[in-house]
Design an enzyme around this catalytic site. Structure first.
Site, short mmCIF file in Angstrom:
data_model
loop_
_atom_site.label_atom_id
_atom_site.label_comp_id
_atom_site.label_asym_id
_atom_site.label_seq_id
_atom_site.Cartn_x
_atom_site.Cartn_y
_atom_site.Cartn_z
N PRO A 11 8.50 45.93 -25.05
CA PRO A 11 8.45 46.86 -26.00
C PRO A 11 7.19 47.27 -26.30
O PRO A 11 6.20 46.29 -26.46
CB PRO A 11 9.45 46.30 -27.26
CG PRO A 11 9.29 44.86 -27.17
CD PRO A 11 9.13 44.61 -25.78
N ASN A 12 6.93 48.50 -26.55
CA ASN A 12 5.50 48.94 -27.11
C ASN A 12 4.59 49.04 -26.17
O ASN A 12 3.32 49.52 -26.42
CB ASN A 12 5.26 48.43 -28.26
CG ASN A 12 6.35 48.68 -29.45
OD1 ASN A 12 6.57 49.82 -29.72
ND2 ASN A 12 6.92 47.55 -30.11
N HIS A 81 8.28 36.41 -28.94
CA HIS A 81 8.37 35.48 -30.18
C HIS A 81 9.76 35.24 -30.82
O HIS A 81 9.88 34.35 -31.75
CB HIS A 81 7.65 36.10 -31.40
CG HIS A 81 6.20 36.61 -31.00
ND1 HIS A 81 5.48 35.78 -30.22
CD2 HIS A 81 5.47 37.70 -30.90
CE1 HIS A 81 4.11 36.25 -29.89
NE2 HIS A 81 4.46 37.60 -30.43
N ASP A 88 16.88 32.10 -22.51
CA ASP A 88 18.18 31.67 -21.54
C ASP A 88 18.26 32.18 -20.14
O ASP A 88 18.56 31.64 -19.22
CB ASP A 88 19.29 32.03 -22.40
CG ASP A 88 19.61 31.14 -23.61
OD1 ASP A 88 19.22 30.07 -23.88
OD2 ASP A 88 20.50 31.36 -24.39
N GLU A 100 3.98 33.89 -18.16
CA GLU A 100 4.08 34.82 -19.59
C GLU A 100 2.72 35.15 -19.78
O GLU A 100 1.55 34.45 -19.41
CB GLU A 100 4.57 33.80 -20.66
CG GLU A 100 4.69 34.73 -21.79
CD GLU A 100 4.99 33.72 -23.12
OE1 GLU A 100 5.17 32.41 -22.97
OE2 GLU A 100 4.97 34.47 -24.13
N HIS A 102 0.07 37.75 -22.30
CA HIS A 102 -0.18 38.51 -23.36
C HIS A 102 -1.50 38.84 -23.56
O HIS A 102 -2.52 38.20 -23.01
CB HIS A 102 0.07 37.78 -24.81
CG HIS A 102 1.37 37.24 -25.01
ND1 HIS A 102 2.47 38.01 -25.51
CD2 HIS A 102 2.17 35.95 -24.50
CE1 HIS A 102 3.59 37.38 -25.52
NE2 HIS A 102 3.37 36.12 -24.97
N LEU A 103 -1.70 40.32 -23.83
CA LEU A 103 -3.21 40.80 -23.58
C LEU A 103 -3.90 40.09 -24.67
O LEU A 103 -5.14 39.66 -24.66
CB LEU A 103 -3.13 42.22 -23.88
CG LEU A 103 -2.52 43.09 -22.84
CD1 LEU A 103 -1.79 44.04 -23.48
CD2 LEU A 103 -3.46 43.26 -21.73
N SER A 104 -3.45 39.94 -25.95
CA SER A 104 -4.05 39.48 -27.16
C SER A 104 -3.69 37.69 -26.84
O SER A 104 -2.76 37.23 -26.34
CB SER A 104 -3.74 40.13 -28.46
OG SER A 104 -2.27 39.78 -28.50
N ARG A 109 -3.75 35.13 -33.95
CA ARG A 109 -3.34 36.15 -34.69
C ARG A 109 -2.45 35.63 -36.04
O ARG A 109 -2.44 34.48 -36.33
CB ARG A 109 -2.70 37.13 -33.77
CG ARG A 109 -3.81 37.73 -32.87
CD ARG A 109 -3.12 38.92 -31.97
NE ARG A 109 -2.71 39.96 -32.96
CZ ARG A 109 -1.80 41.04 -32.31
NH1 ARG A 109 -1.25 40.91 -30.98
NH2 ARG A 109 -1.58 41.88 -33.20
N ARG A 113 3.33 35.03 -34.77
CA ARG A 113 2.93 35.33 -33.25
C ARG A 113 2.54 33.82 -32.75
O ARG A 113 2.48 33.82 -31.34
CB ARG A 113 1.91 36.35 -32.98
CG ARG A 113 2.21 37.60 -33.40
CD ARG A 113 1.05 38.59 -33.04
NE ARG A 113 1.04 39.88 -33.84
CZ ARG A 113 1.88 41.03 -33.95
NH1 ARG A 113 2.69 41.04 -32.60
NH2 ARG A 113 1.61 41.56 -34.64
#
Ligand code: DQA
Length: 144
Positions: A11-12, A81, A88, A100, A102-104, A109, A113
């Site tokens: 999402p986003n 998160h 599952d 996995e 993540h950009l950040s 943070r 998170r």
């Protein structure tokens, strides 16, 4: 690697480029896809690049990937998160390698998170390296 690598975005992430550029950078998801396509071409592999704002769609794609892909790179966005369903699905797809991304740097943070539901069932995680994390994850999958 005969089957494609699935690169799944949650999402986003369709908002990248406009969304909090101070945190996520100015690169759009389309530009990230182009970088991944170029990396894949140079490495002789194929990719399937997708984005959805819906948790169940990510579950469907992971189930599909278990049959149809040689590995998955997933930026689960906020679902990383919270989502036991994604945890599952990845667990059920074993031994499919999942990385996995993540950009950040989620550990630098807000405390909410700091937990990843994906990390315990992922082969590895790359976070905090911005858009570069995607091609680094592809490189890792090729070498694995
Ligand atoms: C993100 C980090 C998540 O905490 C956040 O909800 C996102 C993006 C990242 O790429 O840094 O949507 O996954």
């Amino acid at each position: 690697m005969t089957k494609p690598v699935f690169i799944l975005n949650g999402p986003n992430l369709n908002m990248l480029g406009k969304r909090e550029p101070g945190i996520y950078g100015g690169t759009t998801l389309g530009e990230i896809e182009n970088d991944c396509r170029q990396f894949a071409r140079n490495s002789g592999i194929s990719i399937e690049f997708r984005q959805t704002n819906h948790e169940g769609m990510l579950v469907d794609w992971i189930q599909e990937a278990a049959e149809a892909s040689s590995g998955v790179i997933i930026n689960p966005g906020a679902y990383g998160h919270t989502s036991i369903a994604l945890h599952d699905a990845i667990r059920a797809a074993a031994p499919l390698p999942v990385i996995e991304v993540h950009l950040s740097n989620i550990y630098a943070r807000e405390p909410f998170r700091h937990q990843s539901m994906i990390a315990p069932v992922a082969r590895g995680m790359i976070c905090g390296l911005g858009a570069k994390g995607y091609t680094l994850a592809l490189q890792a999958l090729v070498q694995l």
